[in-house]
Design a protein around this motif. Structure first.
Motif, PDB file in Angstrom:
ATOM      1  N   GLU A   1       4.946 -12.654  -2.382  1.00 11.29           N
ATOM      2  CA  GLU A   1       4.520 -13.020  -3.529  1.00 11.29           C
ATOM      3  C   GLU A   1       6.827 -13.327  -4.359  1.00 11.29           C
ATOM      4  O   GLU A   1       6.974 -13.290  -5.770  1.00 11.29           O
ATOM      5  N   THR A   2       7.252 -12.999  -3.157  1.00  6.27           N
ATOM      6  CA  THR A   2       8.412 -13.827  -3.574  1.00  6.27           C
ATOM      7  C   THR A   2       8.350 -15.017  -3.987  1.00  6.27           C
ATOM      8  O   THR A   2       6.967 -15.865  -3.548  1.00  6.27           O
ATOM      9  N   PRO A   3       9.649 -15.956  -4.927  1.00  9.11           N
ATOM     10  CA  PRO A   3      10.010 -16.596  -4.848  1.00  9.11           C
ATOM     11  C   PRO A   3       9.591 -17.889  -3.459  1.00  9.11           C
ATOM     12  O   PRO A   3       9.162 -19.337  -4.091  1.00  9.11           O
ATOM     13  N   ALA A   4       9.579 -17.863  -2.628  1.00  9.23           N
ATOM     14  CA  ALA A   4       9.625 -18.629  -1.192  1.00  9.23           C
ATOM     15  C   ALA A   4       8.047 -19.050  -1.180  1.00  9.23           C
ATOM     16  O   ALA A   4       7.732 -20.450  -0.216  1.00  9.23           O
TER      17      ALA A   4
ATOM     18  N   PHE B   1       1.226 -14.136  -6.661  1.00  9.23           N
ATOM     19  CA  PHE B   1       1.192 -15.040  -4.986  1.00  9.23           C
ATOM     20  C   PHE B   1       1.013 -16.066  -4.882  1.00  9.23           C
ATOM     21  O   PHE B   1       0.223 -17.085  -5.059  1.00  9.23           O
ATOM     22  N   GLY B   2       1.682 -16.163  -3.312  1.00  2.00           N
ATOM     23  CA  GLY B   2       1.092 -17.678  -3.015  1.00  2.00           C
ATOM     24  C   GLY B   2      -0.031 -17.386  -1.394  1.00  2.00           C
ATOM     25  O   GLY B   2       0.629 -16.815  -0.786  1.00  2.00           O
ATOM     26  N   ALA B   3      -0.909 -17.966  -2.019  1.00  2.73           N
ATOM     27  CA  ALA B   3      -2.416 -17.537  -0.559  1.00  2.73           C
ATOM     28  C   ALA B   3      -1.315 -17.936   0.141  1.00  2.73           C
ATOM     29  O   ALA B   3      -1.812 -17.196   2.156  1.00  2.73           O
ATOM     30  N   GLU B   4      -0.502 -18.757   0.810  1.00  7.01           N
ATOM     31  CA  GLU B   4       0.136 -19.585   2.381  1.00  7.01           C
ATOM     32  C   GLU B   4       0.857 -18.901   2.889  1.00  7.01           C
ATOM     33  O   GLU B   4       1.926 -18.722   3.671  1.00  7.01           O
ATOM     34  N   SER B   5       1.896 -18.537   1.452  1.00 10.02           N
ATOM     35  CA  SER B   5       2.852 -17.322   1.310  1.00 10.02           C
ATOM     36  C   SER B   5       4.129 -18.275   2.557  1.00 10.02           C
ATOM     37  O   SER B   5       4.779 -17.879   3.853  1.00 10.02           O
ATOM     38  N   MET B   6       4.406 -19.283   1.883  1.00 11.21           N
ATOM     39  CA  MET B   6       5.789 -19.951   2.773  1.00 11.21           C
ATOM     40  C   MET B   6       5.485 -20.834   4.100  1.00 11.21           C
ATOM     41  O   MET B   6       6.176 -21.676   3.920  1.00 11.21           O
TER      42      MET B   6
END
Length: 270
Positions: A251-254, A218-223
């Motif tokens: 967890e999305t590509p964005a 996952f991206g920790a800042e989430s886009m």
């Protein structure tokens, strides 16, 4: 001065900034905690390897887990002990150490290991692999490991967030993150200490043959890396809604490409 000495000296000098960083970077902290809470068993034995001043470890200790801290920086460990005392928390151990060498720890002793910093600062693939293999060695079968990375796009996100007008002054660093995947501290480069950066698409491949089954990436800042500080000023109710949204799409590509920090959570086979 060696790379490790650079890193140790940097964090010894910036312990207050590092302690406050996860208040300012509240999405990174909140999203990562949400994923850890999703996967951790109750009352786990946890090693926080490269703990910084102990933000995650203190939260986990307060939640009833038994936590051992290790960090290169003497000042970070001292701050973690101080903050634990203020909160009436007991850390199992808190000591200096190198994530590449856990030889004083027995095999399969931990339910979970957090590695939320060391891989940022090792420019050698051999050293990064040593961290990963040592982490897996001390994990119990079925145990969880969480590894954090800095994205190769992080410098651009950070510059847009902090001072977009300074693109001419920082363009070289932004391109270095993007293309070279390395940054080394010199008298002429004051952006960050020695560091290594990854493309989100590469992370799963790093763990492909390690015996860790992916549970989350996952991206920790989430886009929302560029909006994180603006959102921090919202009232608690609105900020909670943004955090819930961030977790739901992390967890999305964005989210992976829109974050400065990326986290892989894997489960040890066997």
């Amino acid at each position: 001065m060696s790379e490790i000495d650079h890193v140790r000296d940097f964090y010894d000098r910036t312990v207050e900034e590092e302690w406050l960083r996860l208040e300012r970077n509240w999405l990174e902290f909140g999203v990562t905690k949400a994923f850890l809470n999703r996967f951790l068993p109750a009352k786990a034995r946890i090693l926080d390897s490269g703990s910084g001043p102990g933000r995650y470890a203190l939260d986990l200790s307060a939640a009833g887990h038994s936590v051992d801290l290790r960090d290169l920086s003497h000042e970070n460990i001292a701050r973690a002990r101080e903050e634990a005392g203020k909160r009436g928390l007991t850390l199992n151990t808190a000591q200096t150490g190198d994530a590449r060498d856990l030889s004083d720890l027995s095999d399969a002793g931990y339910d979970a290991v957090l590695v939320l910093g060391p891989l940022y600062h090792l420019t050698s693939e051999e050293d990064r692999n040593r961290v990963i293999s040592e982490t897996i060695r001390v994990l119990k079968p079925g145990g969880l490991a969480a590894f954090a990375f800095i994205s190769r796009f992080a410098a651009a996100h950070y510059q847009l967030k902090t001072d977009p007008a300074a693109i001419a002054r920082r363009r070289g660093v932004i391109d270095e993150f993007l293309n070279e995947r390395q940054h080394r501290l010199t008298p002429e480069t004051d952006f960050f200490v020695d560091s290594h950066f990854v493309d989100p698409s590469e992370i799963a491949l790093i763990f492909r043959d390690t015996g860790l089954a992916q549970r989350a990436l996952f991206g920790a800042e989430s886009m929302m890396a560029q909006s994180e500080w603006r959102l921090a000023d919202l009232p608690d109710a609105e900020r909670r809604q943004w955090l819930d949204f961030a977790v739901s799409v992390a967890e999305t590509p964005a989210a992976l490409y829109g974050s400065e920090h990326l986290v892989f959570i894997g489960e040890k086979s066997g």
